[in-house]
Design an enzyme around this catalytic site. Structure first.
Site, PDB file in Angstrom:
ATOM      1  N   SER A   1      15.578  21.414 -15.721  1.00 28.00           N
ATOM      2  CA  SER A   1      14.371  22.185 -15.976  1.00 28.00           C
ATOM      3  C   SER A   1      14.763  23.485 -16.666  1.00 28.00           C
ATOM      4  O   SER A   1      15.804  24.065 -16.375  1.00 28.00           O
ATOM      5  CB  SER A   1      13.667  22.485 -14.648  1.00 28.00           C
ATOM      6  OG  SER A   1      12.825  23.623 -14.793  1.00 28.00           O
TER       7      SER A   1
ATOM      8  N   LYS B   1      16.625  21.861 -10.565  1.00 26.34           N
ATOM      9  CA  LYS B   1      15.980  20.574 -10.815  1.00 26.34           C
ATOM     10  C   LYS B   1      16.874  19.561 -11.518  1.00 26.34           C
ATOM     11  O   LYS B   1      17.690  19.881 -12.361  1.00 26.34           O
ATOM     12  CB  LYS B   1      14.718  20.768 -11.691  1.00 26.34           C
ATOM     13  CG  LYS B   1      13.553  21.392 -11.001  1.00 26.34           C
ATOM     14  CD  LYS B   1      12.933  20.532  -9.897  1.00 26.34           C
ATOM     15  CE  LYS B   1      12.246  19.295 -10.412  1.00 26.34           C
ATOM     16  NZ  LYS B   1      10.989  19.587 -11.121  1.00 26.34           N
TER      17      LYS B   1
ATOM     18  N   HIS C   1       0.836  -1.218   0.000  1.00 29.23           N
ATOM     19  CA  HIS C   1       0.000   0.000   0.000  1.00 29.23           C
ATOM     20  C   HIS C   1       0.865   1.261   0.000  1.00 29.23           C
ATOM     21  O   HIS C   1       0.416   2.305   0.459  1.00 29.23           O
ATOM     22  CB  HIS C   1      -0.945   0.025   1.213  1.00 29.23           C
ATOM     23  CG  HIS C   1      -1.715  -1.252   1.400  1.00 29.23           C
ATOM     24  ND1 HIS C   1      -2.983  -1.455   0.910  1.00 29.23           N
ATOM     25  CD2 HIS C   1      -1.369  -2.421   2.015  1.00 29.23           C
ATOM     26  CE1 HIS C   1      -3.397  -2.670   1.214  1.00 29.23           C
ATOM     27  NE2 HIS C   1      -2.432  -3.282   1.883  1.00 29.23           N
TER      28      HIS C   1
ATOM     29  N   GLU D   1      10.842   8.190 -16.257  1.00 32.97           N
ATOM     30  CA  GLU D   1       9.445   8.604 -16.473  1.00 32.97           C
ATOM     31  C   GLU D   1       8.953   8.172 -17.851  1.00 32.97           C
ATOM     32  O   GLU D   1       7.817   7.747 -18.016  1.00 32.97           O
ATOM     33  CB  GLU D   1       9.320  10.122 -16.350  1.00 32.97           C
ATOM     34  CG  GLU D   1       9.578  10.664 -14.964  1.00 32.97           C
ATOM     35  CD  GLU D   1       9.682  12.182 -15.006  1.00 32.97           C
ATOM     36  OE1 GLU D   1       8.637  12.840 -15.004  1.00 32.97           O
ATOM     37  OE2 GLU D   1      10.811  12.703 -15.073  1.00 32.97           O
TER      38      GLU D   1
END
Ligand code: ARG
Length: 457
Positions: free
Chosen positions: A276, A282, A155, A289
């Site tokens: 970024s 970043k 979970h 991804e």
């Protein structure tokens, strides 16, 4: 002039011609198309439909067509619809009239099916090799981290301690199933559709067994309608690709999550991250991804072809021309994902110190406390309740199970002795899970050996 121009009085409307053409995407089948045509020419000669001289002229012509395709000098003509008609027309130009004998007794309907099955054979081989390389990369990291504790999750809540190597091995075994799935797909696709011709079977006494041997097929299709209507081999491939994509998306999701400041379990190397354009600080795990994201198109391609095939009456229908783009896209997508994963995995820096610290937090060994009581004779349900109360008490007093005074624990159950401290350690918790497939050091060592065997097989 169209290959089928005889019965037509009007030229094709340019929009219709552009709309029905498949050359833009089926041109990549040229190596298979030429291979199939060469075998067909040999089969025609064996049946006496071509003289040996005619056969050799056609084979030499097809060889020249192949050289042009390899050299990039082949004159692709979209108005000739597809790769089959492009190759055949070029052959005719190179060898003259005799080239017109090649299409005797066959149809583009059995031709495309054989081209696709030949292509699939190679696609499966490269996919299985790619999967093996990803497995090897995972295994190398698993060897290195076989004793590195981390929290295991259910979970997405901390559940019980595991070791990082155990987590990584989960993916090695998942990918072993994927490799099997692709192998099964290739085995089922190992049937030759040639001889079906348009739909009813060729009218010439071609020795199909000899032809199948020539093309390396294990069997000949037992039904001509099925041979030209069937796209199960692509669906099998797309299904295997979709499942593989789903597996790799989960791996990518784990890594992406672990790379957050909140987890801090892994750092991507600069070589496999991007920045970024606005936020100078970043470092984004884009590669992971996108691996996760590409699973969407792998699943979508399966659904696209299933939807195209659903409800199609027998036998061949032009709808089936739509089978190629999802197939090639899944092939390309898979190869890209499988190529980037091994170097990505090799470049990860695992923060095993942070994982180690997190492994024992949040009552991760509460189950071990219950197991301790069970070993002292308490029924598990009772033990669960006792430990639940101990957790509540610890939460209320801002303690952990380890720091809770033994007297407090003994008030909950007289079965709890001082040796409980040892049972609550991460190491003891890991050691206890010694079943095959468990996270104990010995079990993980055996799993590593098994994974190594899988990879050398
Ligand atoms: N380009 C076609 C396809 O991809 C080849 C088979 C076409 N057959 C036909 N009768 N139009 O499916």
């Amino acid at each position: 002039m169209k290959a089928w121009g005889g019965r037509f009085t009007q030229p094709a409307d340019p929009t219709a011609e552009k709309f029905t053409g498949s050359l833009a995407f089926d041109r990549r089948l040229w190596p298979q198309d030429i291979r199939g045509s060469m075998a067909w020419a040999r089969a025609l000669a064996r049946t006496g439909l071509l003289t040996e001289t005619e056969r050799d002229t056609i084979l030499e012509g097809l060889d020249r067509v192949r050289s042009e395709l390899e050299a990039g000098t082949f004159p692709f003509r979209p108005e000739l619809e597809d790769i089959h008609l492009n190759v055949e027309r070029r052959l005719l130009e190179l060898v003259g009239e005799v080239g017109g004998k090649l299409h005797t007794g066959r149809s583009r309907n059995d031709q495309i099916a054989v081209d696709e099955r030949l292509y699939l054979r190679d696609a499966v081989t490269r996919t299985r090799e790619g999967l093996r390389r990803v497995q090897a990369a995972l295994l190398a990291r698993a060897e290195e981290t076989a004793e590195a504790p981390m929290p295991g999750y259910t979970h997405l809540q901390r559940a019980q301690p595991i070791v990082l190597g155990h987590h990584l091995l989960a993916y090695v075994f998942m990918l072993a199933r994927d490799r099997d799935r692709f192998a099964a797909c290739a085995a089922r696709a190992d049937v030759m559709p040639l001889g079906a011709a348009a739909l009813a079977g060729t009218a010439y006494a071609i020795d199909l067994d000899a032809l199948a041997r020539d093309l390396g097929f294990a069997a000949v299709s037992p039904n001509s309608l099925d041979a030209v209507s069937d796209r199960d081999y692509l669906l099998d491939y797309l299904a295997a690709a979709a499942v593989t994509g789903m597996h790799l998306s989960r791996l990518a999701a784990d890594l992406t999550l672990w790379a957050t400041a909140e987890f801090g379990f892994v750092e991507f190397s600069d070589a496999f991250a991007t920045g970024s354009s606005i936020m100078p600080q970043k470092k984004n795990p884009d590669v992971a991804e996108l691996i996760r994201g590409k699973s969407g198109r792998l699943a979508g391609n399966l659904v696209a072809l299933l939807t195209t095939m659903k409800g199609l009456p027998l036998s061949y229908n032009s709808d089936m021309q739509e089978d190629k783009e999802p197939f090639f896209d899944s092939d390309d997508t898979l190869q890209a994902v499988l190529a980037v994963l091994p170097p990505l995995l090799a470049s990860l820096t695992f923060r095993t110190d942070r994982m180690r610290a997190a492994a024992g937090e949040h009552f991760a060994t509460a189950t071990d406390l219950a197991d301790y009581l069970v070993r002292k004779g308490l029924p598990f349900r009772r033990a669960h309740e006792v430990v639940g109360r101990a957790v509540r008490q610890a939460l209320e007093s801002g303690q952990t199970l380890e720091t809770l005074p033994v007297e407090d624990l003994r008030r909950l159950s007289p079965l709890l002795d001082a040796d409980v401290r040892e049972a609550l350690t991460v190491e003891a918790s890991l050691r206890a899970r010694a079943v095959p497939g468990g996270t104990a050091p010995d079990a993980v060592r055996r799993a590593l050996a098994r994974a190594r065997e899988l990879l050398s097989a």
